[in-house]
Design a protein around this motif. Structure first.
Motif, short mmCIF file in Angstrom:
data_model
loop_
_atom_site.label_atom_id
_atom_site.label_comp_id
_atom_site.label_asym_id
_atom_site.label_seq_id
_atom_site.Cartn_x
_atom_site.Cartn_y
_atom_site.Cartn_z
N TRP A 234 0.75 -1.44 -0.03
CA TRP A 234 -0.49 -0.08 0.00
C TRP A 234 0.94 1.57 0.21
O TRP A 234 0.38 2.60 -0.99
N ALA A 235 2.32 0.85 0.77
CA ALA A 235 3.38 2.57 0.62
C ALA A 235 2.92 2.30 -1.61
O ALA A 235 3.22 3.76 -1.52
N PHE A 236 3.39 1.43 -1.88
CA PHE A 236 3.75 2.01 -3.50
C PHE A 236 2.04 2.39 -3.97
O PHE A 236 2.87 3.29 -4.84
N ILE A 237 1.07 1.64 -3.15
CA ILE A 237 -0.23 2.50 -4.49
C ILE A 237 -0.63 3.45 -4.34
O ILE A 237 -1.21 4.38 -4.90
N LEU A 238 -0.18 4.09 -2.60
CA LEU A 238 -0.87 5.18 -2.21
C LEU A 238 0.09 6.41 -2.58
O LEU A 238 0.67 7.34 -4.04
N GLY A 239 1.58 5.39 -3.25
CA GLY A 239 3.06 6.70 -3.41
C GLY A 239 2.77 6.84 -5.67
O GLY A 239 2.97 7.97 -6.10
N PHE A 240 2.81 5.84 -6.08
CA PHE A 240 2.33 5.93 -7.64
C PHE A 240 0.56 7.05 -7.94
O PHE A 240 0.90 7.39 -8.64
#
Length: 284
Positions: A260-266
């Motif tokens: 979810w860190a990648f999801i929110l970041g992208f």
């Protein structure tokens, strides 16, 4: 003359006041956005399902052919069996369908801005609108195909029904939102720099191999597994498989927080790129 000027100026203001009282109310920004999304959704849906007669066929055939190929290879080499407490064929189907969901969001979202350049002449249409609509439609279609595979699998006696429906659905949604984030960012970058689209399309096959779609990553050496797990896609696929098979032993290092860190970041990066380069994207 002063009286004439007053008489010329007062009636319009009265008429304007009258128009505001009796005329239709201005629609909110959300209402306008919903209308734009609905119109674009109908346009995309007709184009995907009606224009190409083979569209549905290839959407179902691609994962079926890949599963049949991998089952044949595994049966020839080792024979069928369990992979970390999960039946091989359902394990393969869930991995492929999850990867295709993300890949379609990434690749089709990447080309959404270029494909809808003509619509940007309408000021109500923003550059993010075709990306959202296209990826939402692809998610619906892939979800339908997954349900179709589950139904066929149950008829064939395969253990493919999710043991934890809520967890499986949330992991499926997580992969969809990761594809949305990739699609938003790449739709802006690929429109501004054309070479990026070619690079991403070439990288889609290696990405399939290193994401644990066809082979379990637990068989990799520990030093190599650490680098492979920097890729957020295996985290989503492993969580999806855990939702289908409650006793499944996930790859070491799988983290929902990392995913979810990648999801929110992208997603944040994609939105910022569209806001920053909105005029350039519309002018391409």
């Amino acid at each position: 003359m002063a009286n004439d000027m007053n008489s010329d100026m007062n009636p319009p203001s009265n008429r304007a006041t009258g128009d505001n009282k009796s005329g239709p109310k201005a629609r909110s920004a959300w209402a306008v956005t919903r209308s734009v999304w609905y119109a674009m959704f109908i346009r995309e849906a007709i184009g995907r399902t009606m224009t190409d007669r083979m569209g549905w066929f290839w959407m179902v055939l691609e994962p079926f052919a890949m599963v049949a190929l991998m089952v044949g290879i595994r049966s020839f080499i080792k024979g069928d069996g369990l992979i970390m407490n999960a039946p091989f064929i359902p394990w393969m189907v869930t991995g492929l369908m999850g990867f295709y969901l993300l890949r379609d969001g990434m690749l089709r979202g990447m080309g959404a801005v270029k494909a809808n350049q003509a619509l940007f002449t309408y000021r109500q249409v923003q550059t993010t609108d075709p990306v959202f609509v296209r990826i939402f439609l692809d998610g619906m279609l892939r979800t339908f195909v997954l349900i179709l595979f589950i139904s066929v699998g149950l008829l064939l006696g395969l253990e493919i029904y999710p043991d934890d429906v809520v967890s499986a659905f949330f992991s499926w949604f997580s992969l969809w939102t990761l594809g949305l984030g990739f699609g938003l960012a790449l739709s802006a970058l690929a429109t501004l720099i054309e070479e990026i689209e070619k690079i991403i399309k070439l990288a889609s096959l290696p990405l399939l191999l290193i994401s644990g779609v066809m082979f379990p990553l637990n068989h990799l050496p520990h030093w190599l597994l650490e680098y492979v797990m920097l890729n957020p896609i295996p985290h989503g696929l492993e969580l999806l498989r855990l939702g289908f098979f409650e006793n499944y032993h996930m790859v070491k290092g799988t983290s929902e927080l990392y995913l979810w860190a990648f999801i929110l970041g992208f997603n944040a990066l994609g939105l910022m790129l569209h806001i920053r380069f909105s005029h350039k994207l519309k002018a391409k």
